[in-house]
Scaffold this motif. Structure first.
Motif: not given
Length: 88
Positions: A27-51
């Motif tokens: 996926c592609v997310v837009k964040v203030n800092d690249p280090s926030e991308a993982n948390d943003e994916c989780k917040r948006l439910n974009l991260m697969p459970n098996v990942c």
């Protein structure tokens, strides 16, 4: 003095199954800092459970537009292959 708003960055996130190493989507997310991308994916439910292995690659708006992808949308491995991602 007012604080200048941080310029947001696009981050291409690739998800893999930690046990098999196989790509399971992106996926592609837009964040203030690249280090926030993982948390943003989780917040948006974009991260697969098996990942258990997520990798992020920052890019500018031009790079994002070149990908031809929607922001905040999960793409399966099959969708990635149909879009021409060779290593999907």
């Amino acid at each position: 003095m007012a604080k200048k708003a941080a310029k947001q960055v696009y981050v291409f996130m690739s998800f893999a199954n930690i046990h098999t190493g196989k790509n399971i989507g992106c996926c592609v997310v837009k964040v203030n800092d690249p280090s926030e991308a993982n948390d943003e994916c989780k917040r948006l439910n974009l991260m697969p459970n098996v990942c258990n292995d997520a990798r992020g690659y920052a890019m500018d708006e031009k790079g994002f537009l070149k990908q031809g992808m929607e922001l905040n949308k999960f793409y399966s491995r099959e969708e990635m292959q149909s879009m021409g991602f060779e290593k999907a």
